[in-house]
Write a protein that holds these residues in place. Structure first.
Motif: not given
Length: 172
Positions: A78-95
């Protein structure tokens, strides 16, 4: 691209007027395809068009009055400019091992508990990768009329992760 955001804005207005203020979600699945790092515009006209589309999205995200969700399994692209505009970022790890065991059990309930535990503990697979194995097992059962043996399931687990075994394109 602009039309997507215009239509979404109109739908939000309609929903606010008619449905107790509830608004829809604008979903970009596999968003890395359009929100990826911008390219040097000297690379050609395709790069210029992609950058223009991305600029439109960035502008629309700035003034968005609603909820936009973007999904990707390639967050590093992802381009940093997009990432910056997302209020929440959630990463899902493997179970977890416990969750993987439950997935294996729910999909292949005929497997003995000790094998379920072994697959869950020894193979760091996502739920989707386990589903792929289950689909292969199902196809094999349809074609051969029998369930795979333990050794065959081991092979499927080992082959599921790219890079785990040596592969040559066009050959199995």
């Amino acid at each position: 691209m602009k039309k997507i955001f215009v239509d979404y804005k109109n739908l939000c207005k309609l929903c606010r007027d008619e449905k107790d203020g509830k608004i829809p979600i604008l979903l970009f699945n596999e968003a890395d395809g359009i929100l990826s790092k911008r390219k040097d515009s000297t690379m050609g006209s395709v790069s210029q068009v992609e950058n223009t589309i991305q600029n439109i999205i960035l502008e629309e995200m700035e003034k968005l009055e609603g909820i936009m969700i973007a999904t990707t399994n390639l967050a590093d692209n992802l381009d940093a400019a997009f990432e910056r505009r997302f209020l929440f970022k959630i990463k899902f790890e493997n179970p977890t091992v416990k969750a993987k065991a439950k997935i294996w059990k729910s999909k292949l309930n005929w497997l003995p508990e000790n094998e379920i535990e072994m697959f869950a503990r020894n193979y760091d697979l996502s739920g989707g990768q386990i589903d792929n194995i289950v689909r292969k097992v199902t196809m094999d059962e349809i074609l051969t009329g029998k369930r795979p043996e333990y050794e065959e399931l081991l092979k499927l687990c080992k082959k599921e992760k790219l890079g785990e075994t040596e592969r040559k394109i066009g050959f199995f």
